[in-house]
Write an enzyme that holds these catalytic residues in place. Structure first.
Site, PDB file in Angstrom:
ATOM      1  N   ARG A 121       0.942  -0.600  -0.370  1.00 47.53           N
ATOM      2  CA  ARG A 121      -0.056   0.214   0.294  1.00 47.53           C
ATOM      3  C   ARG A 121       1.104   1.821  -0.367  1.00 47.53           C
ATOM      4  O   ARG A 121       0.461   2.196   0.015  1.00 47.53           O
ATOM      5  CB  ARG A 121      -1.140   0.054   1.401  1.00 47.53           C
ATOM      6  CG  ARG A 121      -2.321  -1.149   1.309  1.00 47.53           C
ATOM      7  CD  ARG A 121      -2.578  -1.471   2.273  1.00 47.53           C
ATOM      8  NE  ARG A 121      -4.212  -0.722   2.304  1.00 47.53           N
ATOM      9  CZ  ARG A 121      -4.406  -0.344   3.228  1.00 47.53           C
ATOM     10  NH1 ARG A 121      -4.296  -1.623   4.642  1.00 47.53           N
ATOM     11  NH2 ARG A 121      -6.121  -0.124   3.555  1.00 47.53           N
ATOM     12  N   GLN A 127      -1.976   2.055  -5.943  1.00 47.66           N
ATOM     13  CA  GLN A 127      -3.034   2.939  -4.509  1.00 47.66           C
ATOM     14  C   GLN A 127      -4.816   2.476  -5.476  1.00 47.66           C
ATOM     15  O   GLN A 127      -5.680   2.454  -5.228  1.00 47.66           O
ATOM     16  CB  GLN A 127      -2.467   4.414  -4.892  1.00 47.66           C
ATOM     17  CG  GLN A 127      -2.155   4.652  -3.598  1.00 47.66           C
ATOM     18  CD  GLN A 127      -1.829   6.550  -3.318  1.00 47.66           C
ATOM     19  OE1 GLN A 127      -2.694   7.349  -4.238  1.00 47.66           O
ATOM     20  NE2 GLN A 127      -0.860   6.564  -3.009  1.00 47.66           N
ATOM     21  N   ASP A 130      -6.040  -1.169  -4.607  1.00 52.75           N
ATOM     22  CA  ASP A 130      -6.078  -1.602  -3.359  1.00 52.75           C
ATOM     23  C   ASP A 130      -7.502  -1.425  -2.732  1.00 52.75           C
ATOM     24  O   ASP A 130      -8.398  -0.448  -2.229  1.00 52.75           O
ATOM     25  CB  ASP A 130      -5.312   0.395  -1.846  1.00 52.75           C
ATOM     26  CG  ASP A 130      -5.268  -0.204  -0.861  1.00 52.75           C
ATOM     27  OD1 ASP A 130      -5.950  -1.562  -0.104  1.00 52.75           O
ATOM     28  OD2 ASP A 130      -4.873   1.346   0.329  1.00 52.75           O
ATOM     29  N   SER A 133      -8.540  -1.057   1.324  1.00 56.50           N
ATOM     30  CA  SER A 133      -8.995   0.887   1.427  1.00 56.50           C
ATOM     31  C   SER A 133     -10.165   0.923   0.966  1.00 56.50           C
ATOM     32  O   SER A 133     -11.293   1.662   1.354  1.00 56.50           O
ATOM     33  CB  SER A 133      -8.056   1.502   1.005  1.00 56.50           C
ATOM     34  OG  SER A 133      -7.033   1.645   1.391  1.00 56.50           O
ATOM     35  N   TYR A 232       3.965   3.816  12.984  1.00 54.75           N
ATOM     36  CA  TYR A 232       3.917   2.634  12.262  1.00 54.75           C
ATOM     37  C   TYR A 232       4.499   1.906  12.983  1.00 54.75           C
ATOM     38  O   TYR A 232       3.762   0.413  12.880  1.00 54.75           O
ATOM     39  CB  TYR A 232       3.237   3.236  10.850  1.00 54.75           C
ATOM     40  CG  TYR A 232       2.247   3.814  10.441  1.00 54.75           C
ATOM     41  CD1 TYR A 232       1.449   3.640  10.156  1.00 54.75           C
ATOM     42  CD2 TYR A 232       2.831   5.192  10.865  1.00 54.75           C
ATOM     43  CE1 TYR A 232       0.064   4.477   9.347  1.00 54.75           C
ATOM     44  CE2 TYR A 232       1.250   6.151  10.039  1.00 54.75           C
ATOM     45  CZ  TYR A 232       0.744   5.899  10.080  1.00 54.75           C
ATOM     46  OH  TYR A 232      -0.659   6.246   8.879  1.00 54.75           O
TER      47      TYR A 232
END
Length: 384
Positions: A121, A127, A130, A133, A232
């Site tokens: 990702r 993108q 994905d 998402s 993260y």
């Protein structure tokens, strides 16, 4: 080259892998498409719409598989469908790879299998592929509507001649794509929203949407570590985890609505709400567990069921929320698949008038290589 679409074989799944609009896009690229009859019916895409888009209709999944070089699906193929695969075929879908028990069978069949959940990702070119998402965005929105439907009071503040109705207090646990959409939706409905995440870096995103960040005290040393990784890759200390649990426990005891969104692909969902916390929540409050299908964020939640605790808290085990928005979630998912499929093809010559498509499977490609769980009769997935 022909792409096949098979229908879901579980009652709780209403999505379809490709929509009529996606069929049109694939036809323009040079593909033929065959779809199992009724595959799109639950998402309000009738066979006639697929035929109008240029797809053929097959009577069974076996017929689709026998005709197709590329097979698209929402979830894993059934054992019977997998048994019908032949060497060189490609399967693309959300295949829950780390818990999938059929990978050895796929490999033995000689199929190349791409699990869309493994998409890297962080790549900008990935993108538009994905799936996590695209589906989580819709799920976060729908989770708030489910909560509003279960809750016995309104979300916004009302001023009436009989008195003032206070706004609902909503707590969101987990501030990924689903959590952020849940915050935005709850705010649009007029609720007061608080949110928490293990990543301190999420604070800015929460506040940008009008939510209140449930702040947890941090030592200076720990704050520097979290900041250096953006939050993260940061591993919090036991003390921080304990302090965060205390902050969340207090927030939940005052909440009207709680929505938990934390899921880890291929692993059991982390436990965020324990029985002791549930026992402190108010009668009539509602808790939506979006991770109920992968073990649950909430102790005692049951997939696809709503239970009421002894103290009157309604716990909704929302195992597959995107399926509740099947038309739109199918449309987004199909776009993700089309964008990925374009990485698998290359023209065979430079003459635009006679160009034909050929498969271009490249395990050195950063997207294909990341998604491929079986190829060349080998299971490629690294174990966790």
């Amino acid at each position: 080259m022909k792409i096949g679409v098979i229908s879901a074989d579980i009652a709780s799944e209403s999505r379809v892998a490709l929509t009529p609009d996606a069929v049109k896009k694939l036809r323009k690229l040079g593909f033929e498409v065959v779809i199992q009859s009724g595959a799109g019916q639950a998402a309000y895409y009738a066979d006639e719409l697929y035929q109008a888009a240029g797809a053929d209709i097959a009577n069974s999944s076996a017929e689709v598989i026998s005709q197709s070089q590329i097979i698209t699906t929402v979830n894993d193929l059934s054992a019977a469908a997998t048994d019908g695969l032949t060497s060189g075929q490609i399967v693309i879908g959300m295949l829950d790879p780390y818990r999938n028990t059929q990978l050895d069978t796929y490999a033995a069949k000689g199929a190349t299998v791409f699990a869309m959940e493994l998409l890297p990702r962080t790549l900008s070119r990935a993108q538009n592929m994905d799936v996590l998402s695209s589906q989580a965005n819709l799920a976060g929105y729908k989770a708030v509507l489910l909560a509003a439907n279960e809750y016995s009071r309104p979300f916004p503040m009302f001023m009436t001649s009989a008195g003032t109705v206070k706004p609902a207090k909503v707590v969101i646990l987990g501030v990924g794509v689903a959590g952020l959409q849940a915050i935005a939706t709850a705010k649009r409905l007029g609720a007061v929203v608080e949110a928490s995440d293990l990543r301190p870096a999420a604070k800015e995103q929460v506040e940008s949407l009008g939510g209140k960040w449930l702040d947890v005290p941090m030592s200076e040393d720990e704050a520097q570590k979290a900041k250096a990784t953006g939050g993260y890759a940061w591993t919090p200390s036991e003390q921080y985890i304990k302090d965060q649990a205390a902050v969340v426990d207090k927030a939940l005891s005052n909440a009207d609505i709680v929505i938990t969104t934390a899921q880890i692909p291929g692993r059991q969902a982390p436990r965020l709400v324990h029985g002791a916390t549930l026992a402190k929540m108010k009668a009539g409050s509602v808790l939506i567990d979006m991770a109920a299908g992968t073990g649950g964020n909430v102790e005692g939640s049951v997939p696809n069921e709503t239970i009421t605790t002894d103290n009157g808290v309604r716990v909704v085990g929302a195992a597959n929320i995107p399926s509740m928005l099947a038309a739109q979630s199918s449309d987004l998912y199909a776009n993700n698949l089309v964008n990925f499929i374009t990485t698998l093809i290359a023209p065979t010559n430079d003459d635009a008038a006679t160009t034909e498509l050929a498969l271009n499977i490249d395990m050195d490609d950063e997207i294909q290589g990341a998604l491929a769980v079986t190829h060349d009769r080998q299971v490629r997935l690294a174990k966790r």
